[in-house]
Design a protein around this motif. Structure first.
Motif, short mmCIF file in Angstrom:
data_model
loop_
_atom_site.label_atom_id
_atom_site.label_comp_id
_atom_site.label_asym_id
_atom_site.label_seq_id
_atom_site.Cartn_x
_atom_site.Cartn_y
_atom_site.Cartn_z
N PRO A 2 87.99 -101.05 38.00
CA PRO A 2 87.23 -100.85 36.77
C PRO A 2 85.92 -100.12 37.06
N SER A 3 85.48 -99.40 36.09
CA SER A 3 84.18 -98.74 36.24
C SER A 3 83.46 -98.81 34.90
N LEU A 4 82.18 -98.54 34.96
CA LEU A 4 81.37 -98.54 33.76
C LEU A 4 81.86 -97.44 32.84
N PRO A 5 82.06 -97.73 31.55
CA PRO A 5 82.51 -96.67 30.63
C PRO A 5 81.54 -95.50 30.65
N PRO A 6 82.04 -94.26 30.66
CA PRO A 6 81.17 -93.08 30.70
C PRO A 6 80.10 -93.07 29.62
N LEU A 7 80.41 -93.62 28.46
CA LEU A 7 79.45 -93.68 27.37
C LEU A 7 78.21 -94.49 27.77
N LEU A 8 78.38 -95.47 28.68
CA LEU A 8 77.25 -96.26 29.16
C LEU A 8 76.69 -95.72 30.46
N ILE A 155 82.70 -105.35 26.22
CA ILE A 155 82.73 -104.44 27.36
C ILE A 155 83.15 -105.18 28.62
N ARG A 156 82.58 -106.37 28.84
CA ARG A 156 82.93 -107.17 30.02
C ARG A 156 84.41 -107.52 30.01
N SER A 157 84.91 -107.99 28.89
CA SER A 157 86.32 -108.39 28.81
C SER A 157 87.26 -107.23 29.08
N ARG A 158 86.99 -106.08 28.45
CA ARG A 158 87.85 -104.92 28.65
C ARG A 158 87.78 -104.40 30.08
N ALA A 159 86.57 -104.35 30.63
CA ALA A 159 86.40 -103.82 31.98
C ALA A 159 87.08 -104.70 33.02
N LEU A 160 86.93 -106.00 32.90
CA LEU A 160 87.55 -106.89 33.88
C LEU A 160 89.05 -107.04 33.64
N ALA A 161 89.49 -106.91 32.40
CA ALA A 161 90.92 -106.99 32.11
C ALA A 161 91.65 -105.81 32.73
#
Length: 168
Positions: A2-8, A155-161
């Protein structure tokens, strides 16, 4: 991984370093206010210089528990006694005690160097602390508390999922 969404990631990358550092210090201060004994649990490792380097951002965070000092830098990683590198979402998941550090280390999603005993002491202190970063961010957002906390949880849920991270 997982990585930080580009928007962030892009705004953080472009933000002035002083602003990123101020925000990081504000978050750390809020976490320590909610968990005042967190660093005390480190014992002899309170003097350790811990470095956290998100693999998906050109930043390095140095934390010295004894002085409650946090500094942020860009460029070459600063000297530290113990260091961890990995995607920001996993580093934050570890801060909250939500991810299995051993599994992430052995899967090579995280890299740990330096004083392993100090890093283990920090992990043990964090595992029992029940830190909730979305709630902390929400508290800092004043009237936008619910919106910010909800967005951070999502964001946390999607990134870790994405990673199917092992939850503690």
């Amino acid at each position: 991984m997982p990585s930080l969404p580009p928007l962030l990631a892009k705004p953080v990358d472009l933000a002035p370093l002083w602003l990123v550092e101020r925000l990081a210090r504000l978050i750390l201060s809020s976490v320590l206010k909610a968990h005042p004994d967190l660093f005390e649990r480190l014992g002899d490792y309170r003097q350790t210089r811990y470095r956290f380097s998100p693999a998906d951002l050109p930043l390095h965070f140095i934390v010295v528990p004894e002085t409650r000092q946090l500094t942020v830098s860009r460029g070459h990683p600063p000297v530290a006694d113990a260091a961890m590198t990995g995607p920001l979402v996993l580093l934050l998941g570890l801060l909250e005690g939500r991810c299995d550090a051993d599994a992430l280390f052995f899967s090579r999603d995280l890299s740990v160097t330096g004083d392993m005993e100090a890093m283990l002491a920090l992990r043990n202190a964090l595992d029992d602390s029940a830190i909730d970063l979305p709630s902390t961010l929400g508290t800092l957002a004043g009237p936008f508390s619910a919106l910010v906390a909800g967005a951070a949880r999502s964001i946390r849920s999607r990134a870790l999922a994405e990673r199917h991270a092992t939850w503690n």
